[in-house]
Design an enzyme around this catalytic site. Sequence first.
Site, PDB file in Angstrom:
ATOM      1  N   ASP A 232      -3.722   7.903  16.269  1.00 28.91           N
ATOM      2  CA  ASP A 232      -2.429   8.471  15.890  1.00 28.91           C
ATOM      3  C   ASP A 232      -2.194   8.373  14.376  1.00 28.91           C
ATOM      4  OD1 ASP A 232       0.266   9.421  16.827  1.00 28.91           O
ATOM      5  OD2 ASP A 232       0.920   7.573  15.847  1.00 28.91           O
ATOM      6  N   GLU A 292      -5.763  12.267  14.760  1.00 24.46           N
ATOM      7  CA  GLU A 292      -4.603  13.094  14.462  1.00 24.46           C
ATOM      8  C   GLU A 292      -4.572  13.230  12.951  1.00 24.46           C
ATOM      9  OE1 GLU A 292       0.151  13.805  14.934  1.00 24.46           O
ATOM     10  OE2 GLU A 292      -0.595  11.809  14.573  1.00 24.46           O
TER      11      GLU A 292
HETATM   12  C1  NOJ Z   1       2.155  11.488  16.117  1.00 27.87           C
HETATM   13  C2  NOJ Z   1       2.472  11.678  17.563  1.00 27.87           C
HETATM   14  O1  NOJ Z   1       1.742  12.763  18.045  1.00 27.87           O
HETATM   15  C3  NOJ Z   1       3.964  11.874  17.653  1.00 27.87           C
HETATM   16  O2  NOJ Z   1       4.360  12.285  18.933  1.00 27.87           O
HETATM   17  C4  NOJ Z   1       4.620  10.583  17.245  1.00 27.87           C
HETATM   18  O3  NOJ Z   1       6.001  10.756  17.220  1.00 27.87           O
HETATM   19  C5  NOJ Z   1       4.147  10.127  15.859  1.00 27.87           C
HETATM   20  N1  NOJ Z   1       2.738  10.266  15.663  1.00 27.87           N
HETATM   21  C6  NOJ Z   1       4.483   8.673  15.627  1.00 27.87           C
HETATM   22  O4  NOJ Z   1       3.629   7.846  16.358  1.00 27.87           O
END
Ligand code: NOJ
Length: 567
Positions: A232, A292
């Site tokens: 993430d 991500e």
């Molecule tokens: C990215 C995630 O995909 C999202 O849903 C989240 O709110 C943020 N990171 C914080 O963890």
Amino acid sequence: MTPKKALFYVLLALASLTMVQSLRAQKHDVDSEGHHWWQHAVFYEVYPRSFADSNNDGIGDLRGITSRMAYLQDLGVDAIWLTPCFPSPQVDFGYDVSDYQDIDPMYGTLADFDQMVREGKRRDVRIIMDFVLNHTSDQHKWFLDSKSSKTSTHRNWYIWRDGQSKGQAPNNWTSNFGGSAWKFDPTTNQYYYHFFYAEQPDLNWRNPAVEKAMYDTTRWWYKRGVAGFRLDAVGTMFEDPDLRDNPVLPGTNALGDPEQERKYNTEFPEVHDALRDLRTIADEYGAVLIGETVTDNIDALKRYYGDHGNELQMPMNFMFTYVNKLSAPEFRKQIAAADASGGWPVYVLSNHDAVRHYNRYGNGKDNDQIAKLMATLYLTLRGTPVMYYGEEIGMENNDPKRREDVQDPVGRIGWPKDIGRDGERTPMQWDGSTNAGFSETKPWLPVPPSHKTHNVEAESKDPNSILQRYKRLLSLRKTNPALREGKYVVLNETDSNVLSYLRIYERQVVLIALNMSAEPQKATFDLSPQHLSGRTIKSLLDASGASIHGQEVSLEPFGTLVAEVSK
Ligand code: NOJ
Ligand code: CA
């Protein structure tokens, strides 16, 4: 033996041990031609709250996912990435983790998790977990200890600073979810830093104890059978130790904060050191790391593969999610950039943070046709697609109409400019019954009226459904080496309506042509540069809106062609 010689032999032994280990790691997941399992795989994102509710409390759970493993296998996906299902106060629906080594009771137990992994194994569906490494929940025991005193064991696990003066945060950094990125805590009269919600304090990755705890967490899950992690918000892991102010840009964002360039709190080079370490551990288990990696250009994305391919195997390319209209030139440009990046491309069209592509590209009239077109596009590209649950049945966003109905906090903060992410997170539509077969109780988010027609049960029976198109494409991809790993060759580069390309693997050639316009189109192909002129073009997919006349192809509005080019 002299001490020098002894040292030499020790080093030699260590070096060969490392080599053996890394060969063992590679052997795990490489086929005879050197391809890794994740290059042949199709990934599928599951939002556990919304997939299947086994105990009828309105919230999806792990037993629900296990009960649908046969569906996933039949669909033809190879791995599912579960967004966080760890214990969490659910402020950010699981992205605020309060214990990295357990399952939240609302989703089940570790035993349910093990059962899900077993069922996945039985059905050739690997499990990828979500690793939230930038921050924890403010209810994590590390943070509770950290905030308790300036001398607590975990104080330095988070980022604490004095204010500039009374009531003034340490610097001008703003949170991604609105307001200052600093929260004052009266217990110790200091501020802590949070890139996301205040309930998501950032970990201090400059502290080796944090590093160790996080690395050990990945080992713990690998030993439990997970095939990898989706990492993430990787770009946010490190920030400037001197806390320099970010440059302020003109205007305000949807949350009402001044725009700023996130120069001093994102994309620090230290991120790559951590990724290399995480990769070394992943390799020991033959695991894959998906990132991500939010970037708006390929050069920035490229860095995440690592200089020697030693960071993320699969940094997600989000550039498609920023394309808001069907445009052959725009997709052609994006694909060319991704394909030339040197790393294995990872394509994403929709996810739990973005408006579903059914809505993004739909024109209100031909939405189903367009959904099939988009599926045909990214399931025939060179690279690994990451699907989002429900796209295979044409699920659409079901956006909240009133602020009081919004569940996602950022939607309440940003209403009406930013309505949050509820719309793309609604329950999976299994059938046409009241709660779409997701639950016997009212689900945590409402199902849209379209569930009557767009659901697994109905589409399984309809040979022309979006679901059947996905299934055919997924099975074709699995069995056709050109689609799996053939090189990408763009055709007819100046055509503003039809996106065409070849996929070539040894003697196998597949031609793809996608009419991105609402008008019928014709396309002819000069395949002489590829020494393929005079070959026969033969469709590999039925009823996809294309007819072939020699080297010319007629495409219906939003029609598609996937064809074999053979002697
Ligand atoms: C990215 C995630 O995909 C999202 O849903 C989240 O709110 C943020 N990171 C914080 O963890
Ligand atoms: Ca449940």
